[in-house]
Design a protein around this motif. Structure first.
Motif, PDB file in Angstrom:
ATOM      1  N   GLU A 117       8.613   8.122  17.807  1.00 12.02           N
ATOM      2  CA  GLU A 117       8.785   8.915  16.584  1.00 12.02           C
ATOM      3  C   GLU A 117       7.911  10.169  16.606  1.00 12.02           C
ATOM      4  O   GLU A 117       8.341  11.238  16.153  1.00 12.02           O
ATOM      5  N   CYS A 118       6.684  10.047  17.132  1.00 15.17           N
ATOM      6  CA  CYS A 118       5.810  11.224  17.245  1.00 15.17           C
ATOM      7  C   CYS A 118       6.476  12.303  18.092  1.00 15.17           C
ATOM      8  O   CYS A 118       6.521  13.481  17.710  1.00 15.17           O
ATOM      9  N   PHE A 119       7.002  11.896  19.254  1.00  8.41           N
ATOM     10  CA  PHE A 119       7.665  12.858  20.140  1.00  8.41           C
ATOM     11  C   PHE A 119       8.920  13.424  19.487  1.00  8.41           C
ATOM     12  O   PHE A 119       9.209  14.616  19.591  1.00  8.41           O
ATOM     13  N   LEU A 120       9.664  12.554  18.798  1.00  4.39           N
ATOM     14  CA  LEU A 120      10.927  12.975  18.180  1.00  4.39           C
ATOM     15  C   LEU A 120      10.685  13.966  17.042  1.00  4.39           C
ATOM     16  O   LEU A 120      11.430  14.947  16.891  1.00  4.39           O
ATOM     17  N   SER A 153      19.601  18.805  24.267  1.00  8.69           N
ATOM     18  CA  SER A 153      19.195  17.885  23.200  1.00  8.69           C
ATOM     19  C   SER A 153      19.217  16.431  23.676  1.00  8.69           C
ATOM     20  O   SER A 153      18.319  15.651  23.316  1.00  8.69           O
ATOM     21  N   ALA A 154      20.198  16.059  24.490  1.00 12.50           N
ATOM     22  CA  ALA A 154      20.260  14.693  25.026  1.00 12.50           C
ATOM     23  C   ALA A 154      19.070  14.416  25.944  1.00 12.50           C
ATOM     24  O   ALA A 154      18.474  13.331  25.898  1.00 12.50           O
ATOM     25  N   CYS A 155      18.718  15.393  26.772  1.00  5.33           N
ATOM     26  CA  CYS A 155      17.562  15.245  27.671  1.00  5.33           C
ATOM     27  C   CYS A 155      16.260  15.111  26.883  1.00  5.33           C
ATOM     28  O   CYS A 155      15.391  14.304  27.230  1.00  5.33           O
ATOM     29  N   LEU A 156      16.131  15.877  25.819  1.00  6.60           N
ATOM     30  CA  LEU A 156      14.927  15.805  24.988  1.00  6.60           C
ATOM     31  C   LEU A 156      14.807  14.437  24.310  1.00  6.60           C
ATOM     32  O   LEU A 156      13.711  13.848  24.270  1.00  6.60           O
ATOM     33  N   VAL A 157      15.919  13.932  23.789  1.00  3.25           N
ATOM     34  CA  VAL A 157      15.895  12.624  23.132  1.00  3.25           C
ATOM     35  C   VAL A 157      15.572  11.519  24.137  1.00  3.25           C
ATOM     36  O   VAL A 157      14.758  10.615  23.858  1.00  3.25           O
ATOM     37  N   LEU A 158      16.185  11.590  25.311  1.00  2.00           N
ATOM     38  CA  LEU A 158      15.901  10.597  26.352  1.00  2.00           C
ATOM     39  C   LEU A 158      14.422  10.630  26.742  1.00  2.00           C
ATOM     40  O   LEU A 158      13.791   9.572  26.922  1.00  2.00           O
ATOM     41  N   SER A 159      13.866  11.830  26.838  1.00  2.00           N
ATOM     42  CA  SER A 159      12.439  11.974  27.169  1.00  2.00           C
ATOM     43  C   SER A 159      11.560  11.365  26.086  1.00  2.00           C
ATOM     44  O   SER A 159      10.527  10.752  26.384  1.00  2.00           O
ATOM     45  N   CYS A 160      11.958  11.523  24.829  1.00  2.00           N
ATOM     46  CA  CYS A 160      11.196  10.945  23.712  1.00  2.00           C
ATOM     47  C   CYS A 160      11.147   9.425  23.803  1.00  2.00           C
ATOM     48  O   CYS A 160      10.081   8.808  23.668  1.00  2.00           O
ATOM     49  N   TRP A 161      12.311   8.807  24.039  1.00  2.00           N
ATOM     50  CA  TRP A 161      12.371   7.343  24.122  1.00  2.00           C
ATOM     51  C   TRP A 161      11.618   6.809  25.341  1.00  2.00           C
ATOM     52  O   TRP A 161      10.824   5.868  25.218  1.00  2.00           O
ATOM     53  N   LEU A 162      11.849   7.421  26.491  1.00  2.00           N
ATOM     54  CA  LEU A 162      11.152   6.971  27.706  1.00  2.00           C
ATOM     55  C   LEU A 162       9.654   7.204  27.583  1.00  2.00           C
ATOM     56  O   LEU A 162       8.849   6.324  27.918  1.00  2.00           O
TER      57      LEU A 162
END
Length: 314
Positions: A117-120, A147-156
């Motif tokens: 959540e912090c990253f997101l 945007s998909a790459c950014l979200v994936l990076s946030c979760w990982l």
């Protein structure tokens, strides 16, 4: 570790499960808290699930901003689900025990989602910065692939950042007492009950907090500083008022979220009062997940139009 603790460990009497105290008080007071928790949890799940459904059904909302918002809503559902159902059982005194393994699993799950959540939130702030400060280039700077790459990076990034901390916590030895003065398993509670040397875990917690919480908070604030400076240059008073209204709502959620987690985790040692921790945890596990869907959508004209269209179809 003292001699008695060493003897307990050698004799195989290490603690296998904890007892969660939750909130103390009379039965009626606890029942009132249960009602509040249950109502808040229901509204949180319904609100966040409605956002996901609304964005999925309305093609006009298939933009990076709402893609980020859907991920935040999905995260909030699981974040509050990891806390509230168990907390209700604890307050009703029907499910107070939790095994050490499940406790550490809950700790890993909640901290990983919190880090995500912090990253997101920082990515969402950056997205708004691009939209407001570079409106003509926004579609090229923030497309679906980026945007998909950014979200994936946030979760990982969120789950990987907590992996080492969870591993170190799982290596701790617990020899008694076995009572956690909380409604969930958190780092301070585990460290307080451990009979092992906790210095490495405390150091790891502090370093991860600096990397995840402080860095993402600074990135979010920088984005909003640029956003506000851009808003101040808007000629229309009505336009400035509308933009500030939206930004102030977003900043209120960010302030509650980052303020609570900085109090809980950004410190060199685990010496905060566990009673204070319980009340601070209420903000980031119960209050913030409830506020997010309303603050991020109800002030949004596109969402209001999508809701109106959905009701008209019915």
């Amino acid at each position: 570790m003292d001699l008695n603790t060493q003897e307990d460990t050698a004799n195989g009497t290490s603690v296998e499960e904890f007892i969660l105290l939750g909130f103390t008080g009379t039965w009626h007071a606890r029942v009132c808290l249960v009602v509040v928790f249950a109502l808040t949890y229901s509204l949180t799940v319904i609100g966040n699930a409605s956002i996901i459904a609304l964005v999925w059904m309305n093609s006009n909302l298939h933009t990076p901003m709402y893609f980020f918002l859907c991920n935040l809503s999905f995260l909030e559902i699981w974040y509050t689900t990891g806390v509230v159902p168990k907390a209700i059982g604890v307050m009703l005194r029907t499910s107070q025990t939790i095994s050490v393994r499940v406790c550490i699993l809950q700790l890993f799950f909640l901290l990983s989602l919190g880090s995500t959540e912090c990253f997101l939130l920082s990515v969402m702030a950056y997205d708004r910065y691009l939209a407001i400060c570079y409106p003509l280039r926004y579609k090229s700077l923030m497309n679906s692939v980026i945007s998909a790459c950014l979200v994936l990076s946030c979760w990982l990034g969120g789950f990987l950042a907590i992996s080492l901390l969870a591993f170190l916590t799982s290596r701790l030895t617990f020899c008694g007492p076995d009572v956690i003065n909380h409604f969930l398993c958190d780092t301070d509670s585990c460290l307080a009950l451990s009979c092992s040397d906790t210095r490495f875990v405390e150091l790891a917690t502090f370093l991860v907090s600096i990397i995840v919480v402080v860095a993402s908070c600074v990135a979010t604030l920088i984005s909003y500083i640029y956003i506000i400076s851009s808003i101040l240059r808007i000629q229309s008073a009505h336009g400035r008022k509308k933009a500030f209204s939206t930004c102030s709502a977003h900043l209120s959620v960010i302030t509650i979220w980052y303020g609570s987690i900085m109090f809980l985790y950004v410190k060199p040692s685990a010496e905060n009062s566990l009673d204070r921790n319980k009340f601070v945890n209420l903000f980031n596990t119960v209050v913030t997940p409830l506020l997010n869907p309303f603050i991020y959508t109800l002030r949004n004209k596109e969402v209001k139009q999508a809701l109106w269209q959905a009701f008209q179809k019915k």
